[in-house]
Design an enzyme around this catalytic site. Structure first.
Site, PDB file in Angstrom:
ATOM      1  N   HIS A 110       0.813  -1.218   0.000  1.00  0.00           N
ATOM      2  CA  HIS A 110       0.000   0.000   0.000  1.00  0.00           C
ATOM      3  C   HIS A 110       0.847   1.270   0.000  1.00  0.00           C
ATOM      4  CE1 HIS A 110       0.386  -0.121   4.532  1.00  0.00           C
ATOM      5  NE2 HIS A 110       0.427   1.184   4.345  1.00  0.00           N
ATOM      6  N   ASP A 140       0.031  -7.557   1.443  1.00  0.00           N
ATOM      7  CA  ASP A 140       0.565  -6.201   1.621  1.00  0.00           C
ATOM      8  C   ASP A 140       2.087  -6.163   1.654  1.00  0.00           C
ATOM      9  OD1 ASP A 140       0.217  -3.479   1.710  1.00  0.00           O
ATOM     10  OD2 ASP A 140       0.005  -3.370   3.889  1.00  0.00           O
ATOM     11  N   SER A 213       4.632   2.423   8.065  1.00  0.00           N
ATOM     12  CA  SER A 213       4.312   1.306   7.175  1.00  0.00           C
ATOM     13  C   SER A 213       5.521   0.904   6.335  1.00  0.00           C
ATOM     14  CB  SER A 213       3.156   1.683   6.250  1.00  0.00           C
ATOM     15  OG  SER A 213       1.962   1.832   6.967  1.00  0.00           O
TER      16      SER A 213
END
Length: 450
Positions: A110, A140, A213
Site C-alpha cells: 500500500h 501487503d 508502514s
C-alpha cells in the site's frame, strides 16, 4: 511507599542482572559507578537503523465521483452517475534492506501501489530511484530494488519462534520524521480479521503511526521479526495496538517474486473453521485451538495427501496452528509446489501428514513494472510463456500491437518461460530494441519495443 519503591527497583535491577545476556546486551555496562553507563539499546540500533530506509512515492490514481444530474443531462449520459479522472498523489513510508548485495528492499504494497516514481533515502543521506520487482496486495508486501554500494541489511529472525512478551523495537519514519525508534513487547500472535487478505499478524504495543508502514520490527539482537503494516486507532494515531507481517511470511513471498516474478499462491483445498469450545465439546476433542477440516475438496492437495473431514490441523512444519485463518495465511504464502508437514489430530491421536501444495489463481503483474512501452497490459505466467491477460484501450501496450490472449514466448530469440525470465531479459538489453516473440492463436509474430 518509599520502601515499596525501593523493593521494586531492587527487583527490576536483579532481574536485569540475572537475565541471560543477548548479543546486543552482552557488552552493555549496568548501573553503578560514575564511569559506568546505563543499559541501552543504542549499540544494537547503531547497527540496525542504517538498514531502514525512507520511501517517498509519486503517481496518479483513478478517482471516481458522482456526476451531478445536470451534467448527466447536458452530456447525454443520463443514468451514468459517475465520473472518472486521474488524480496525482504523493506518499511517504518506510522500507527495510534485506539483501545488501542485490539492493533488495521490502516495504508494504500500500506504500508503493500505483506509484510511477519511487525514491529511497538512506540514513547516510544518499537518494536512489527504486524499481518495483513485484508485489502482493493480499498480504501487503512489495519488493523493491536499488543499485547502490555499501548498503546495510537486516538479518532475519525465525518469526515462528516468537512468544508473547518478547521485546520488540519498531524502526521507521512516522509522519515523515526520519529514523524514529519506539519499543514495546509482542502483545499477541496470529492476529487476523483486519482486512480481507492473508493475515497472520504480530501484534505489538511498540508505537506505530502513519509513515511507519513498511518499516522494521526487530528483536533485541537487531534481527528482523516483522514488517510494520497497520495500526488500530482513531484517525490513524497510535493507541498501543500495531501490527506487523511476520518475517517468515515476508521471506516466502519475496522468494516467489524473485524466482517467478509473481506470487504463486499455495492451496490446500479444504473448507473449515476454528476449533472452539462448542466444537471441542461436540466432537470430544482434546485440543482447544486449531483448524477444523469440515470438507476436503476433490482432487485437491489435501485429498491427495489423505486429509479427511473431521481432522483437526494443529501444526504446520512443526509450528502450532491456532486458527483456520492462520493456516490459510501460512499455506497461501508458503507457495505452490512447496511441501508442508501437517500435524493432524484424528480419532484422538496426532499424526503427521505430508502435503504438496497446489497453485491457486495468483496475483497479476502490471506490465509497466517490466517496461514503459508495456504499460496498460496485465501479465500472468502461462504453461508456455507469459500470457497477456488484458490490454487497456489506447494504452502504450495496445499501440505497439499487444492483444489480450497473446503469449510472450521469447525476447531477442531467447526463450521466456515465466515473468521472472522476461524481466531479466528486458533488463539485460542495455537500451536498444527488444523483439518480443508472440504466439497469437496459430500465428507467430514479433513486436518491437525500445
Amino acid at each position: 511507599m518509599n520502601q515499596k519503591f525501593s523493593l521494586l527497583s531492587a527487583a527490576v535491577l536483579a532481574a536485569m542482572l540475572l537475565a541471560p545476556a543477548s548479543p546486543a546486551q552482552a557488552s552493555l555496562p549496568f548501573f553503578g559507578k560514575e564511569e559506568q553507563q546505563m543499559p541501552s539499546l543504542a549499540p544494537m540500533l547503531e547497527q540496525a537503523t542504517p538498514a531502514v530506509v525512507y520511501v517517498s512515492v509519486a503517481g496518479s490514481r483513478e478517482v471516481r465521483q458522482r456526476m451531478p444530474e445536470a451534467f448527466q443531462y447536458f452530456f447525454g449520459q443520463r443514468g451514468q452517475g459517475e465520473m472518472r479522472r486521474e488524480q496525482p498523489f504523493r506518499g511517504l513510508g518506510s522500507g527495510v534492506i534485506i539483501d545488501a548485495k542485490k539492493g533488495y528492499i521490502v516495504t508494504n504494497n500500500h506504500v508503493v501501489q500505483d506509484a510511477s516514481e519511487i525514491q529511497i533515502r538512506l540514513k547516510d543521506g544518499r537518494t536512489f530511484t527504486a524499481k518495483k520487482l513485484g508485489s502482493d496486495p493480499e498480504s501487503d508486501i512489495a519488493l523493491l530494488q536499488i543499485e547502490a554500494d555499501n548498503l546495510v541489511e537486516l538479518p532475519l529472525a525465525d518469526s515462528d519462534k516468537l512468544r508473547v512478551g518478547d521485546y520488540a523495537i519498531a524502526i521507521g519514519n512516522p509522519f515523515g520524521l526520519e529514523q524514529t525508534v519506539t519499543s514495546g513487547i509482542i502483545s499477541s500472535l496470529s492476529r487476523s480479521g483486519l482486512n480481507e487478505g492473508f493475515e497472520d499478524f504480530i501484534q505489538t504495543d511498540a508505537a506505530i503511526n502513519s509513515g511507519n508502514s513498511g518499516g522494521a520490527l526487530v528483536n533485541l539482537r537487531g534481527e528482523l521479526i516483522g514488517i510494520n503494516t497497520a495500526i488500530l486507532g482513531p484517525n490513524g494515531g497510535n493507541v498501543g495496538i500495531g501490527f506487523a507481517i511476520p518475517a517468515n511470511m515476508m521471506k516466502n513471498l519475496v522468494e516467489q517474486i524473485v524466482e517467478f516474478g509473481e506470487i504463486r499462491r499455495g492451496s490446500l483445498g479444504i473448507r473449515g473453521n476454528d476449533v472452539n469450545s462448542e466444537l471441542t465439546k461436540a466432537l470430544n476433542l482434546n485440543v482447544s485451538r486449531g483448524a477444523f477440516v469440515g470438507e476436503v475438496l476433490p482432487d485437491s492437495a489435501a485429498a491427495k495427501s489423505g486429509l479427511k473431514s473431521g481432522d483437526v490441523i494443529v501444526s504446520m512444519n512443526g509450528n502450532r496452528i491456532h486458527s483456520f485463518n492462520e493456516l490459510r495465511a501460512k499455506v497461501a504464502t508458503l507457495g505452490s509446489g512447496r511441501e508442508a508437514i501437517l500435524g493432524v489430530l484424528r480419532d484422538g491421536k496426532e499424526r503427521d501428514i505430508k502435503v504438496v501444495l497446489q497453485e491457486t489463481t495468483s496475483g497479476q503483474v502490471a506490465a509497466t513494472q517490466l517496461h514503459p512501452m508495456l504499460q496498460g497490459a496485465t501479465l500472468n505466467n502461462a504453461d508456455k510463456g507469459v500470457e497477456v491477460s488484458s490490454v487497456e484501450a489506447e494504452s502504450p501496450a495496445a499501440q505497439i500491437g499487444l492483444r489480450q490472449g497473446d503469449i510472450i514466448t521469447g525476447v531477442n530469440r531467447q526463450r521466456v518461460n515465466n515473468l521472472a525470465e522476461l524481466r531479466r531479459l528486458l533488463e539485460k538489453r542495455d537500451g536498444g530494441v527488444a523483439a518480443l516473440y508472440i504466439q497469437r492463436g496459430n500465428d507467430q509474430l514479433y513486436i518491437l519495443i525500445r
